[in-house]
Motif scaffolding. Structure first.
Motif, PDB file in Angstrom:
ATOM      1  N   PRO A  30      13.580  29.402 -15.864  1.00 12.23           N
ATOM      2  CA  PRO A  30      13.013  29.217 -17.206  1.00 12.23           C
ATOM      3  C   PRO A  30      13.257  27.804 -17.753  1.00 12.23           C
ATOM      4  O   PRO A  30      12.408  27.263 -18.476  1.00 12.23           O
ATOM      5  N   GLN A  31      14.391  27.218 -17.405  1.00 15.39           N
ATOM      6  CA  GLN A  31      14.690  25.857 -17.866  1.00 15.39           C
ATOM      7  C   GLN A  31      13.692  24.859 -17.285  1.00 15.39           C
ATOM      8  O   GLN A  31      13.196  23.973 -18.007  1.00 15.39           O
ATOM      9  N   VAL A  32      13.394  24.995 -16.001  1.00 14.35           N
ATOM     10  CA  VAL A  32      12.416  24.108 -15.363  1.00 14.35           C
ATOM     11  C   VAL A  32      11.036  24.328 -15.981  1.00 14.35           C
ATOM     12  O   VAL A  32      10.268  23.376 -16.187  1.00 14.35           O
ATOM     13  N   GLN A  33      10.713  25.578 -16.299  1.00 11.92           N
ATOM     14  CA  GLN A  33       9.424  25.879 -16.929  1.00 11.92           C
ATOM     15  C   GLN A  33       9.277  25.182 -18.271  1.00 11.92           C
ATOM     16  O   GLN A  33       8.184  24.711 -18.624  1.00 11.92           O
ATOM     17  N   ARG A  34      10.362  25.106 -19.038  1.00  9.12           N
ATOM     18  CA  ARG A  34      10.305  24.435 -20.335  1.00  9.12           C
ATOM     19  C   ARG A  34      10.093  22.935 -20.173  1.00  9.12           C
ATOM     20  O   ARG A  34       9.413  22.297 -20.973  1.00  9.12           O
ATOM     21  N   ILE A  35      10.697  22.363 -19.137  1.00 13.24           N
ATOM     22  CA  ILE A  35      10.574  20.917 -18.912  1.00 13.24           C
ATOM     23  C   ILE A  35       9.212  20.568 -18.328  1.00 13.24           C
ATOM     24  O   ILE A  35       8.586  19.572 -18.712  1.00 13.24           O
ATOM     25  N   PHE A  36       8.726  21.417 -17.392  1.00 14.97           N
ATOM     26  CA  PHE A  36       7.444  21.188 -16.737  1.00 14.97           C
ATOM     27  C   PHE A  36       6.577  22.439 -16.881  1.00 14.97           C
ATOM     28  O   PHE A  36       6.399  23.202 -15.915  1.00 14.97           O
ATOM     29  N   PRO A  37       6.010  22.685 -18.087  1.00 18.85           N
ATOM     30  CA  PRO A  37       5.224  23.912 -18.307  1.00 18.85           C
ATOM     31  C   PRO A  37       4.008  24.023 -17.401  1.00 18.85           C
ATOM     32  O   PRO A  37       3.526  25.133 -17.137  1.00 18.85           O
ATOM     33  N   GLU A  38       3.512  22.884 -16.909  1.00 16.56           N
ATOM     34  CA  GLU A  38       2.341  22.925 -16.046  1.00 16.56           C
ATOM     35  C   GLU A  38       2.618  23.580 -14.692  1.00 16.56           C
ATOM     36  O   GLU A  38       1.698  23.964 -13.971  1.00 16.56           O
ATOM     37  N   LEU A  39       3.902  23.733 -14.335  1.00 18.99           N
ATOM     38  CA  LEU A  39       4.251  24.331 -13.050  1.00 18.99           C
ATOM     39  C   LEU A  39       4.038  25.838 -13.023  1.00 18.99           C
ATOM     40  O   LEU A  39       3.790  26.427 -11.965  1.00 18.99           O
ATOM     41  N   GLY A  40       4.168  26.486 -14.165  1.00 21.51           N
ATOM     42  CA  GLY A  40       4.045  27.931 -14.213  1.00 21.51           C
ATOM     43  C   GLY A  40       5.134  28.602 -13.385  1.00 21.51           C
ATOM     44  O   GLY A  40       6.306  28.228 -13.442  1.00 21.51           O
ATOM     45  N   ALA A  41       4.715  29.564 -12.553  1.00 18.81           N
ATOM     46  CA  ALA A  41       5.670  30.305 -11.735  1.00 18.81           C
ATOM     47  C   ALA A  41       6.318  29.431 -10.668  1.00 18.81           C
ATOM     48  O   ALA A  41       7.387  29.765 -10.148  1.00 18.81           O
ATOM     49  N   LEU A  42       5.698  28.308 -10.342  1.00 14.20           N
ATOM     50  CA  LEU A  42       6.272  27.405  -9.337  1.00 14.20           C
ATOM     51  C   LEU A  42       7.597  26.802  -9.810  1.00 14.20           C
ATOM     52  O   LEU A  42       8.349  26.249  -9.007  1.00 14.20           O
ATOM     53  N   ALA A  43       7.875  26.925 -11.104  1.00 13.35           N
ATOM     54  CA  ALA A  43       9.150  26.429 -11.630  1.00 13.35           C
ATOM     55  C   ALA A  43      10.320  27.134 -10.940  1.00 13.35           C
ATOM     56  O   ALA A  43      11.381  26.526 -10.741  1.00 13.35           O
ATOM     57  N   LEU A  45      10.338  28.075  -7.872  1.00  6.36           N
ATOM     58  CA  LEU A  45      10.477  27.463  -6.556  1.00  6.36           C
ATOM     59  C   LEU A  45      11.312  26.185  -6.662  1.00  6.36           C
ATOM     60  O   LEU A  45      12.131  25.900  -5.784  1.00  6.36           O
ATOM     61  N   VAL A  46      11.113  25.451  -7.747  1.00  5.10           N
ATOM     62  CA  VAL A  46      11.931  24.255  -7.998  1.00  5.10           C
ATOM     63  C   VAL A  46      13.386  24.664  -8.219  1.00  5.10           C
ATOM     64  O   VAL A  46      14.310  24.020  -7.720  1.00  5.10           O
ATOM     65  N   ALA A  47      13.592  25.757  -8.957  1.00  6.66           N
ATOM     66  CA  ALA A  47      14.951  26.257  -9.176  1.00  6.66           C
ATOM     67  C   ALA A  47      15.589  26.679  -7.859  1.00  6.66           C
ATOM     68  O   ALA A  47      16.797  26.498  -7.662  1.00  6.66           O
ATOM     69  N   LEU A  48      14.776  27.215  -6.949  1.00  9.63           N
ATOM     70  CA  LEU A  48      15.292  27.533  -5.615  1.00  9.63           C
ATOM     71  C   LEU A  48      15.742  26.249  -4.917  1.00  9.63           C
ATOM     72  O   LEU A  48      16.723  26.254  -4.166  1.00  9.63           O
ATOM     73  N   GLY A  49      15.046  25.163  -5.211  1.00  9.48           N
ATOM     74  CA  GLY A  49      15.459  23.867  -4.683  1.00  9.48           C
ATOM     75  C   GLY A  49      16.853  23.497  -5.158  1.00  9.48           C
ATOM     76  O   GLY A  49      17.629  22.882  -4.413  1.00  9.48           O
ATOM     77  N   TYR A  50      17.190  23.870  -6.412  1.00  8.27           N
ATOM     78  CA  TYR A  50      18.555  23.651  -6.918  1.00  8.27           C
ATOM     79  C   TYR A  50      19.563  24.330  -5.988  1.00  8.27           C
ATOM     80  O   TYR A  50      20.583  23.739  -5.617  1.00  8.27           O
ATOM     81  N   ALA A  51      19.277  25.606  -5.659  1.00  3.50           N
ATOM     82  CA  ALA A  51      20.197  26.381  -4.826  1.00  3.50           C
ATOM     83  C   ALA A  51      20.319  25.763  -3.437  1.00  3.50           C
ATOM     84  O   ALA A  51      21.415  25.701  -2.872  1.00  3.50           O
ATOM     85  N   VAL A  52      19.191  25.299  -2.891  1.00  4.98           N
ATOM     86  CA  VAL A  52      19.217  24.675  -1.562  1.00  4.98           C
ATOM     87  C   VAL A  52      20.030  23.380  -1.599  1.00  4.98           C
ATOM     88  O   VAL A  52      20.812  23.100  -0.680  1.00  4.98           O
ATOM     89  N   LEU A  53      19.852  22.594  -2.651  1.00  7.60           N
ATOM     90  CA  LEU A  53      20.604  21.341  -2.785  1.00  7.60           C
ATOM     91  C   LEU A  53      22.101  21.617  -2.899  1.00  7.60           C
ATOM     92  O   LEU A  53      22.920  20.878  -2.342  1.00  7.60           O
ATOM     93  N   LEU A  54      22.460  22.683  -3.625  1.00 12.90           N
ATOM     94  CA  LEU A  54      23.872  23.061  -3.721  1.00 12.90           C
ATOM     95  C   LEU A  54      24.403  23.450  -2.346  1.00 12.90           C
ATOM     96  O   LEU A  54      25.505  23.042  -1.958  1.00 12.90           O
ATOM     97  N   MET A  55      23.607  24.211  -1.590  1.00 13.28           N
ATOM     98  CA  MET A  55      24.020  24.617  -0.250  1.00 13.28           C
ATOM     99  C   MET A  55      24.245  23.394   0.641  1.00 13.28           C
ATOM    100  O   MET A  55      25.252  23.298   1.352  1.00 13.28           O
TER     101      MET A  55
END
Length: 240
Positions: A30-43, A45-55
């Protein structure tokens, strides 16, 4: 379960690692969606990128421990990624204070190098949008992991500073372990005291997530520090 091998070392992912990854996606989507509303549900997927980067950041940290241990001829049996980050299992033969310290500090050093490279690239390439945000996340995560792990108390890597200093001064590793365990308890007390001071003063707003995560991490650190003290006391008692 073991999913991959890196530099010949098996990497085991505990179920708790996937739970924390799912929590990251749910929290930051939801945080990514607020920053980039044009992404929609793809936000998400970006959040999943957070988890991958942490890994990747945690894996780099643990792999640095493994490779440093290997340089001293200490075989690494496995790297484990779990709820609290990661852990590297290796067999230390003829350990010395200097070798133990070098292996422990290799992890935080790797994270700080990654943070530095990310910071340089973010400026040099003038990144924007989602790419810039992911690079910034990489920098922040690695900087935090590196600095936090340098705090001088076991089970954090920085606790080896205390352990190695006392070990070198007394010639007894167990005394060093006990001192580092007590130092770890002091770190927990200071961490919670700092959080309480910020919350009570109201100088800045602290989110519930930060409070919960800090308390959970403090609980984990206290358990680790207390177990270190218990083991060290038991070994010292048998040596008498």
């Amino acid at each position: 379960m073991t999913l991959i091998r890196v530099a010949g070392v098996p990497v085991r992912f505990r179920a708790s690692w996937f739970l924390i990854s799912a929590a990251i996606v749910a929290l930051f989507g939801p945080q990514v969606q607020r920053i980039f509303p044009e992404l929609g549900a793809l936000a998400y997927l970006v959040a999943l990128g957070y988890a991958v980067l942490l890994m990747v950041s945690v894996l780099a940290h643990e792999l640095a421990h493994a490779l440093a241990a290997r340089s001293f001829g200490w075989p690494t049996t496995e790297i484990e990624l779990n709820l609290w980050g990661g852990h590297t299992e290796f067999l230390a033969h003829r350990a010395t204070p200097a070798k133990s310290l070098a292996v422990s500090l290799a992890g935080p050093a790797a994270n700080l190098v990654i943070a530095g490279l990310g910071f340089y690239l973010s400026g040099a390439l003038e990144l924007t949008g989602v790419t810039a945000m992911l690079v910034q996340v990489t920098v922040l995560v690695n900087f935090f992991v590196g600095i936090f792990n340098l705090l001088p108390g076991l089970p954090l890597d920085g606790g080896r500073i205390v352990e190695s200093a006392v070990w070198a001064a007394t010639g007894n590793q167990d005394r060093g372990m006990r001192a580092a365990g007590w130092a770890g308890r002091v770190v927990v007390v200071l961490l919670l005291a700092g959080l309480a001071a910020v919350v009570i003063s109201g100088a800045r707003e602290v989110s519930l997530v930060v409070v919960v995560v800090t308390v959970m991490v403090s609980f984990f650190l206290w358990q680790g520090a207390s177990e270190t003290v218990r083991v060290a006391n038991a070994r010292l008692g048998r040596a008498r």
